[in-house]
Design an enzyme around this catalytic site. Structure first.
Site, mmCIF file in Angstrom:
data_model
loop_
_atom_site.group_PDB
_atom_site.id
_atom_site.type_symbol
_atom_site.label_atom_id
_atom_site.label_comp_id
_atom_site.label_asym_id
_atom_site.label_seq_id
_atom_site.Cartn_x
_atom_site.Cartn_y
_atom_site.Cartn_z
ATOM 1 C CB SER A 1 -0.905 0.129 1.405
ATOM 2 O OG SER A 1 -2.087 -1.010 1.007
ATOM 3 C CB SER B 1 -4.352 1.850 3.985
ATOM 4 O OG SER B 1 -3.528 1.227 2.955
ATOM 5 C CE LYS C 1 -1.377 4.037 2.470
ATOM 6 N NZ LYS C 1 -1.464 2.776 3.579
ATOM 7 C CE LYS D 1 -4.440 1.298 -0.777
ATOM 8 N NZ LYS D 1 -4.504 0.651 0.462
#
Length: 363
Positions: free
Chosen positions: A139, A198, A314, A142
């Site tokens: 992720s 997320s 993140k 992203k």
């Protein structure tokens, strides 16, 4: 390969000189002549970054550019928005490393695939381990999805969630915001769901809104990555669920994240501790969803070393990618750093190694 690099470097110098002469003729006043002269100096001392074909190896010639305070200031003022200017000059504010390095006496474990610590003020790589290896990003993908949304979208846009973006379209164990087909919420709401919670569903909703389809959005992602010189990156989706052809490197993530944090809206989102979205459902009723950051520093589960403040970042986790985390952090002198760990064998190992990197920012 050496001959190829020399030829490419020579071509860059020729293009720089040609553009300099054009600007000098077009802007003949003394102010612009002085600026052109400084750029000519920059061309002689700036780092040269060349991505070797297929290998992801970077050839770097620093020539003490980082030691020249005037040029660092000039480059940061003019090229902070991208890796290369229109003239092809490499910004001296860019952190570059072609091999493993350790200037912080890193105390982390070896049970990670890659790790890097980037000093943004000094334009130095303080620690790097396998940062050019191609790895699955999970992720952390992203951050590029968010960047495109901010560059191409309008935060006040109302987005209607389609079938492909509904939570029911994803595996039960996927990270989700709980979106349903027909839900309506703003693009700004989706950004918070994307970067805090997320949500894979939020990523798909953003992609379809910005580009009309997930496939078209992915093309734009890959094109934007190349513009940022993230040449060892290839994405197949906007969220990071595993695909063998979906990969990046720790260094490429640094390049992408370094651009993201220059966007005020991006910074606003990653600094947020909690966000409540108001969602209009297909039948007209309204529900709220609260989203919080997935990283353990933001949630107070893990403490950063003394004197270090984690601004935000993140996370990313899949079975194939392991545990990944990219952060913006600041030391007690308010100096900014980007720290990255990819492919940790467990969440505990992820934060153990991240803290080992953060300790390197204390001095």
């Amino acid at each position: 390969m050496s001959s190829y690099r020399e030829e490419e470097a020579q071509k860059r110098r020729e293009r720089i000189e040609k553009n300099r002469q054009k600007r000098s003729r077009r802007h003949g006043n003394k102010k612009n002549q002085k600026k052109n002269h400084r750029r000519q100096i920059a061309a002689g001392i700036c780092l040269v970054l060349i991505a070797a074909a297929g290998g992801g190896v970077y050839a770097v010639s620093m020539q003490h550019a980082q030691k020249n305070a005037e040029m660092i200031s000039y480059e940061k003022a003019n090229y902070s928005g991208s890796v290369f200017s229109a003239d092809g000059l490499a910004a001296t504010s860019l952190c570059v490393a072609s091999e493993n390095t350790d200037e912080i006496q890193y105390s982390g474990t070896t049970d990670v695939h890659a790790a890097g610590l980037f000093d943004l003020n000094g334009a130095n790589v303080l620690y790097s381990n396998q940062i050019h290896d191609r790895l699955y990003p999970a992720s952390t993908t992203k951050i590029l999805t968010a960047l495109l949304a901010l560059e191409k979208g309008n935060l006040s846009d109302v987005v209607t969630v389609g079938e492909n973006a509904a939570a029911s379209s994803f595996p039960a164990d996927a990270s989700l915001c709980g979106l349903q087909e027909g839900d309506q919420l703003t693009l700004e709401d989706l950004l918070y769901g994307l970067l805090l919670s997320s949500g894979n569903d939020a990523a798909t909703a953003i992609a379809e809104h910005i580009s009309g389809s997930e496939e078209a959005f992915v093309e734009e992602m890959n094109a934007r990555a190349k513009e940022l010189m993230a040449v060892n990156t290839h994405f197949t989706n906007p969220h990071g669920l595993h695909d063998d052809n979906h990969y990046t490197t720790a260094y490429d993530l640094y390049l992408i994240f370094n651009t993201c944090i220059q966007n005020e809206e991006f910074m606003k989102v990653i600094e947020t501790e909690s966000y409540t979205a108001s969602i209009k459902e297909a039948d007209g009723s309204v529900r709220t969803e609260e989203w919080k950051p997935t990283n353990y520093y933001a949630r107070g589960i893990v403490n950063a070393p003394d004197g270090v403040t984690v601004v935000g970042g993140k996370t990313g986790t899949t079975g194939e990618a392991g545990y990944c985390l990219i952060l913006l952090d600041r030391n007690s002198a308010d100096h900014p750093y980007i720290s990255i760990v990819m492919g940790a064998g467990s969440r505990d190992i992820l934060y153990q190694n991240m803290n080992a990197l953060l300790e390197g920012t204390q001095n």
